[in-house]
Design an enzyme around this catalytic site. Sequence first.
Site, PDB file in Angstrom:
ATOM      1  N   ASN A   7     -29.395 -70.609 -57.096  1.00  0.00           N
ATOM      2  CA  ASN A   7     -30.578 -70.129 -56.384  1.00  0.00           C
ATOM      3  C   ASN A   7     -30.152 -68.916 -55.564  1.00  0.00           C
ATOM      4  O   ASN A   7     -29.547 -69.058 -54.511  1.00  0.00           O
ATOM      5  CB  ASN A   7     -31.114 -71.255 -55.486  1.00  0.00           C
ATOM      6  CG  ASN A   7     -32.365 -70.843 -54.722  1.00  0.00           C
ATOM      7  OD1 ASN A   7     -32.798 -69.693 -54.790  1.00  0.00           O
ATOM      8  ND2 ASN A   7     -32.930 -71.780 -53.987  1.00  0.00           N
ATOM      9  N   ARG A  99     -33.249 -70.887 -60.316  1.00  0.00           N
ATOM     10  CA  ARG A  99     -34.564 -70.851 -59.677  1.00  0.00           C
ATOM     11  C   ARG A  99     -35.092 -69.422 -59.791  1.00  0.00           C
ATOM     12  O   ARG A  99     -34.403 -68.469 -59.413  1.00  0.00           O
ATOM     13  CB  ARG A  99     -34.436 -71.221 -58.202  1.00  0.00           C
ATOM     14  CG  ARG A  99     -35.761 -71.141 -57.519  1.00  0.00           C
ATOM     15  CD  ARG A  99     -35.652 -71.127 -56.031  1.00  0.00           C
ATOM     16  NE  ARG A  99     -36.980 -71.144 -55.454  1.00  0.00           N
ATOM     17  CZ  ARG A  99     -37.255 -70.731 -54.225  1.00  0.00           C
ATOM     18  NH1 ARG A  99     -36.295 -70.291 -53.447  1.00  0.00           N
ATOM     19  NH2 ARG A  99     -38.487 -70.763 -53.772  1.00  0.00           N
ATOM     20  N   HIS A 188     -43.197 -73.266 -54.416  1.00  0.00           N
ATOM     21  CA  HIS A 188     -42.473 -74.525 -54.140  1.00  0.00           C
ATOM     22  C   HIS A 188     -42.763 -75.562 -55.224  1.00  0.00           C
ATOM     23  O   HIS A 188     -42.640 -76.767 -54.988  1.00  0.00           O
ATOM     24  CB  HIS A 188     -42.881 -75.168 -52.793  1.00  0.00           C
ATOM     25  CG  HIS A 188     -42.550 -74.377 -51.572  1.00  0.00           C
ATOM     26  ND1 HIS A 188     -43.432 -74.259 -50.513  1.00  0.00           N
ATOM     27  CD2 HIS A 188     -41.443 -73.691 -51.224  1.00  0.00           C
ATOM     28  CE1 HIS A 188     -42.881 -73.517 -49.569  1.00  0.00           C
ATOM     29  NE2 HIS A 188     -41.667 -73.159 -49.975  1.00  0.00           N
ATOM     30  N   ARG A 249     -44.490 -66.773 -41.085  1.00  0.00           N
ATOM     31  CA  ARG A 249     -45.624 -66.285 -41.890  1.00  0.00           C
ATOM     32  C   ARG A 249     -46.935 -66.766 -41.288  1.00  0.00           C
ATOM     33  O   ARG A 249     -47.018 -67.895 -40.792  1.00  0.00           O
ATOM     34  CB  ARG A 249     -45.513 -66.790 -43.333  1.00  0.00           C
ATOM     35  CG  ARG A 249     -44.375 -66.168 -44.097  1.00  0.00           C
ATOM     36  CD  ARG A 249     -44.255 -66.749 -45.487  1.00  0.00           C
ATOM     37  NE  ARG A 249     -42.933 -67.310 -45.709  1.00  0.00           N
ATOM     38  CZ  ARG A 249     -42.614 -68.122 -46.701  1.00  0.00           C
ATOM     39  NH1 ARG A 249     -43.530 -68.508 -47.567  1.00  0.00           N
ATOM     40  NH2 ARG A 249     -41.384 -68.581 -46.828  1.00  0.00           N
ATOM     41  N   GLU A 391     -34.664 -79.878 -55.002  1.00  0.00           N
ATOM     42  CA  GLU A 391     -35.089 -78.861 -55.967  1.00  0.00           C
ATOM     43  C   GLU A 391     -34.004 -78.596 -57.009  1.00  0.00           C
ATOM     44  O   GLU A 391     -34.298 -78.336 -58.168  1.00  0.00           O
ATOM     45  CB  GLU A 391     -35.449 -77.573 -55.228  1.00  0.00           C
ATOM     46  CG  GLU A 391     -36.740 -77.729 -54.441  1.00  0.00           C
ATOM     47  CD  GLU A 391     -37.001 -76.592 -53.477  1.00  0.00           C
ATOM     48  OE1 GLU A 391     -36.492 -76.657 -52.345  1.00  0.00           O
ATOM     49  OE2 GLU A 391     -37.703 -75.647 -53.849  1.00  0.00           O
TER      50      GLU A 391
END
Length: 405
Positions: A7, A99, A188, A249, A391
Amino acid sequence: MIVLVVNCGSSSFKYQLLDMESGGGGGRLLCSGLVERIGEGQSPLAHKKYLPDGETRSVKLEEGCADHREAFRAVLAVLMHPDHGVIERVDEIKAVGHRVVQGGEAMRRACVVGEAEKAVIARLADMAPLHNPANLQGIEVAQAFCPRAPSVAVFDTEFYADMPAKAFRYAIPEKFYTDLGIRRYGFHGTSHKFVSRQAALTLGRPLKDLNLITCHLGNGCSLTAIQGGVGVDTSMGFTPLAGTIMGTRCGDVDPAVVPFLVSKGYAAAEVDRLLNKESGLKALCGLNDMRDVHSAKEKGDPKAQLAFEMLCYSIRRQIGALWACLGRVDALAFTAGIGENDPDVRRASLEGLESWGVLLDLEKNKIRSPEPRVISREESSVKALVVPTNEELEIARATMEVLEK
Ligand code: AMP
């Protein structure tokens, strides 16, 4: 079969080495680690080896990685190190799972990456400028150093490939969708997919029978409505800026804010930075790490209190919206840094939902554990769960599935 999961961020390289069983969902973690500050002179490499008896051994190395190529070389060296590593030769790695954040409409499923796929990932970089170029660099270096191991791209957007048009289209002129690909994508997805499978196992029910809302609450936050294992709606949008408030964010704001700011003299790049890096919890109280927000709140900081309340309110708002989309909900599952570790956020996000059938067990909610667990009361008609995400394992599983096909 040994699978390396990669990743890559713009200045980071995260990895896990797993021994995967073919045909099953299981995998044994052998090593994990992270190289940070690539291209900044000194690049710390934190590496962990998992021993068969459950013990772990950690080592911190100082590398000088000018780019991802050097980071990959450093990672391979530690994976083959006589003390810290677990393999002797690079060709023991049989596949590399990557990823990739944005697959767009062209890349709807995980796939082996060749030249054509790399060109698509590169073309989609304008929709994910912080992620896709770095993800692609990871693929390039893996192919250079492990030429016999296929590179498989696993997309964050893939879990949403079957969302209906009524959920993914925006009500703007069609050409912006057909020509520029402006639509809701969802992010996600790998985490939501993993959590939905684990939630079904924890509930002891087949995933195909379940309606779930999964809440991935970390630095980035997203919620997903899942029907029978399919992601049918998401709080996120064209980019990972939409939905709930996040660390830095803004989450949902009226899009008219953007042209208004531009009319006041802000450049497009400044507005982008403002909404992605200077907003959310950070804008509300100066802190973007949830642990710091709690500390400030406990010292009586009213801004931290408001930031906490706004975060939980925005999560509850999204739960309500996705609940209405699903019609019936069997369980809600919390995951990621905040979702797994913060009982206060979980409690406040579910406040007022008792009449909808969510009865939180306040004691169970406080228990800390690395295991998936139910945190609602026995009589709760809608179950609440905490499910630690993984993940990397999901990417390794997807890699195996692609190769077995
Ligand atoms: P992630 O993006 O999944 O790594 O999550 C990062 C977020 O999780 C940060 O806001 C952290 O403050 C938060 N986090 C991690 N551990 C805890 C904890 N024990 N309590 C509250 N928040 C936490």
